[in-house]
Design an enzyme around this catalytic site. Structure first.
Site, PDB file in Angstrom:
ATOM      1  N   GLY A   1      31.870  29.610  39.738  1.00 18.96           N
ATOM      2  CA  GLY A   1      31.643  30.929  39.166  1.00 18.96           C
ATOM      3  C   GLY A   1      31.143  30.863  37.733  1.00 18.96           C
ATOM      4  N   HIS A   2      30.773  29.656  37.287  1.00 16.50           N
ATOM      5  CA  HIS A   2      30.384  29.475  35.888  1.00 16.50           C
ATOM      6  C   HIS A   2      28.922  29.057  35.758  1.00 16.50           C
ATOM      7  CE1 HIS A   2      34.573  29.737  34.476  1.00 16.50           C
ATOM      8  NE2 HIS A   2      34.868  29.124  35.603  1.00 16.50           N
TER       9      HIS A   2
ATOM     10  N   ASP B   1      56.293  24.569  34.814  1.00 15.29           N
ATOM     11  CA  ASP B   1      55.603  25.376  35.823  1.00 15.29           C
ATOM     12  C   ASP B   1      54.180  25.694  35.377  1.00 15.29           C
ATOM     13  OD1 ASP B   1      57.918  25.460  37.421  1.00 15.29           O
ATOM     14  OD2 ASP B   1      58.715  27.111  36.242  1.00 15.29           O
TER      15      ASP B   1
ATOM     16  N   HIS C   1      32.401  25.122  48.393  1.00 15.35           N
ATOM     17  CA  HIS C   1      32.771  25.930  47.231  1.00 15.35           C
ATOM     18  C   HIS C   1      31.557  26.025  46.324  1.00 15.35           C
ATOM     19  CE1 HIS C   1      34.923  27.421  43.742  1.00 15.35           C
ATOM     20  NE2 HIS C   1      34.453  26.420  43.032  1.00 15.35           N
TER      21      HIS C   1
ATOM     22  N   SER D   1      43.290  35.034  43.891  1.00 17.74           N
ATOM     23  CA  SER D   1      42.546  36.080  43.172  1.00 17.74           C
ATOM     24  C   SER D   1      41.058  36.063  43.496  1.00 17.74           C
ATOM     25  CB  SER D   1      42.738  35.897  41.663  1.00 17.74           C
ATOM     26  OG  SER D   1      42.296  34.615  41.253  1.00 17.74           O
TER      27      SER D   1
ATOM     28  N   ASP E   1      33.921  34.794  31.468  1.00 11.16           N
ATOM     29  CA  ASP E   1      33.417  33.822  32.441  1.00 11.16           C
ATOM     30  C   ASP E   1      32.233  34.455  33.167  1.00 11.16           C
ATOM     31  OD1 ASP E   1      35.461  32.174  31.706  1.00 11.16           O
ATOM     32  OD2 ASP E   1      36.546  32.285  33.593  1.00 11.16           O
TER      33      ASP E   1
ATOM     34  N   ASP F   1      30.664  31.162  27.554  1.00  6.57           N
ATOM     35  CA  ASP F   1      31.384  30.314  28.502  1.00  6.57           C
ATOM     36  C   ASP F   1      30.740  28.927  28.593  1.00  6.57           C
ATOM     37  OD1 ASP F   1      32.714  29.249  30.708  1.00  6.57           O
ATOM     38  OD2 ASP F   1      31.828  30.634  32.157  1.00  6.57           O
TER      39      ASP F   1
END
Length: 555
Positions: free
Chosen positions: A366-367, A49, A363, A232, A162, A194
């Site tokens: 976020g980095h 999983d 999209h 999230s 991050d 990061d």
């Protein structure tokens, strides 16, 4: 004279890989853990999983552990928290939204009531005997993100978490330039930064840039729209809800994690929308489809996610039609490319129009890209540098970037999971390595899956299995003709091949009985010999090597 203090930094996850971020900061008497994340399984991890870090190093040191600090609420930073708290129940520090997301995870494991969750904010401090921690705000793709400044006897250690440098962030959550520059003026001993987007030149676009693109895609879509993102990713979810409210579209929220996270974020004030725009998927009639946006999970092609179920026609209330549009508003995490591509192809076969990474991408990352990473180095002016959060190539590229900014090669540490980074009053160096492994979660089985089991599963999936049953008479030791049972073996209908294989095994066993005598036979040796020779035969004849299970039955 005070005892000399030595500090250690030990990454248990997140360096040399994408995901399962976890770092241990330790001195003579205290330990702080930074993040406890999970990782999606790779292709060879059949049946798994997800993957979590190996906590075994911490078990004997639990009395030293003062707490767990969470930088933000993404699963690769909080996903392993329930498994860690089962073993080591210490205070968990995080911002309001981060703790809200962690709370949902802990409730799933019936751990919420036992957990000690402590809310913190940017510029708060935690004081310990031999160091202190100060938090500073960073921009990312989720609200309430923090970087960490660890103040030691030998200088400041910065852990960026991050981050990106977003000059127009959602909710005005800017990177705290003032704090970072003040640390640089004080002196930064070590910067841990990061590395995820180090291969991207220039700057990462702002999250707010996405709103107009989403508005255009949803407004011009001729049929129903389905948008999938991480549950999230509260900023992205808010922007989708804003767009739908602006143009009068209804929104159906699908997926347990999506529903729970939106409810939690709304309760805490991080998401705002009128209840009137929400519609139940059961009430989406044929005439209303064009006016509906489905907001759901499954951007990574997870087998049980809502997107995959809808693509497979296994969700009863929603199906994809030729006029529909599907937006995958998320980056594809390395290792998930095949599963995501499989879902995209299914959607195209149904006639849908699909937005995805690399093709009309809706999209933004976020980095931080290269120029932002350079700015972080400029602001902090570190003596030593250690790239974190990335595959090994990302770490190497980030190290090269740091060298181009004037940091000497001998003061750059490229580490991997388990490396022990020792910090003294004289230097920082890699000083050994822990013997740690991945911990695999398979349903309710935690850590009981060894690498050889994964190898067996992978082999089964690739080449199938052949069970060859060899009957031998107890009374007169006669060997009967073997029987073959196969599953997943592509040549199972090749009668001539199987007969040759059975003959090979028959002759091999008969020779052993004749040579050693029935009473002196070592059955395990015979099984190993059968396995070896039959595998060699099949490999030569057809170029395949299925899993072979010899079974000797005395009759």
């Amino acid at each position: 004279m005070k005892n000399k203090i030595d500090y250690k930094i030990i990454p248990l996850g997140g360096v040399g890989e994408i995901g399962k971020n976890m770092m241990v900061f330790e001195n003579n008497s205290e330990i702080i853990i930074i993040d406890a994340g999970m990782m999606f399984p790779e292709d060879y991890m059949a049946g798994i999983d997800f993957v979590i870090p190996d906590f075994s190093y911490l078990y004997e040191k639990r009395n030293k552990i003062k707490g767990i600090v969470l930088t933000h609420g993404h699963e690769d930073h909080i996903g392993a928290l329930p498994y860690l708290l089962r073993e080591i129940n210490v205070p968990v520090y995080g911002t309001r939204l981060t703790l809200g997301l962690a709370e949902n995870r802990l409730k799933e494991h019936s751990l919420y009531k036992k957990a000690k969750l402590v809310e913190i904010n940017p510029r708060d401090t935690l004081d310990f005997n031999n160091f202190s921690i100060e938090f500073f705000q960073v921009s990312h793709s989720i609200a309430d993100c923090l970087g960490i400044a660890i103040k030691t006897a030998y200088g400041n250690i910065i852990h960026t978490g991050d981050f990106k440098i977003d000059y127009t962030p959602v909710n005005n959550e800017y990177l705290d330039f003032y704090k970072l520059s003040s640390y640089g003026e004080e002196g930064v001993l070590l910067l841990m930064s990061d590395s995820t987007n180090v291969e991207t030149r220039g700057y990462t676009p702002s999250e707010t840039n996405l709103k107009e693109s989403l508005l255009k895609a949803i407004t011009t879509a001729p049929g129903m729209v389905l948008v999938t993102t991480f549950a999230s990713n509260i900023y992205r979810i808010q922007q989708i809800l804003d767009v739908c409210n602006k143009i009068g579209k209804k929104v159906a929220i699908l997926g347990k994690s999506m529903e729970e996270n939106i409810a939690m974020a709304r309760r805490l004030g991080y998401i705002d929308y009128p209840q009137s725009i929400i519609v139940s998927p059961k009430k989406i009639t044929e005439s209303k489809r064009k006016n509906v946006v489905i907001l759901t999970t499954g951007s990574q092609g997870e087998p049980m996610s809502m997107l995959t179920r809808i693509a497979n026609d296994s969700y009863p209330y929603i199906s994809i039609r030729e006029t529909d549009t599907v937006i995958l508003s998320a980056s594809i995490i390395p290792g998930n490319e095949k599963t995501v591509t499989r879902v995209i192809n299914r959607l195209y076969r149904k006639g849908a129009y699909v937005y995805y990474e690399g093709y009309e991408d809706l999209h933004v990352s976020g980095h931080a890209a290269q120029e932002e990473l350079k700015l972080m180095l400029t602001l902090t002016k570190p003596k030593y540098f250690m790239p974190i959060h990335g595959e090994f190539r990302h770490l190497v590229h980030h190290a090269a970037l740091a060298r181009s900014m004037g940091i000497p090669k001998e003061r750059i540490l490229i580490v991997e999971d388990g490396n022990i980074v020792k910090i003294t009053d004289e230097k920082i160096e890699i000083d050994g390595r822990l013997d740690i492994d991945n911990v695999y979660i398979d349903g309710k089985n935690i850590g009981g899956i060894e690498e050889d089991i994964l190898a067996t599963r992978y082999k089964l999936a690739q080449d199938g299995i052949i069970t060859i049953i060899i009957p031998i008479s107890i009374e007169n030791h006669e060997i009967f003709n073997p029987e073959v049972i196969s599953r997943g073996f592509v040549n199972y209908k090749n009668t001539d091949l199987l007969e040759k294989g059975k003959s090979l095994v028959f002759n091999l066993v008969r020779e052993h009985v004749k040579k050693y005598g029935y009473q002196n036979l070592n059955w395990e040796n015979i099984r190993n010999k059968v396995r070896k020779e039959l595998r060699k035969f099949l490999s030569k004849e057809i170029g395949e090597s299925p899993l072979i299970v010899p079974v000797i039955i005395e009759v």
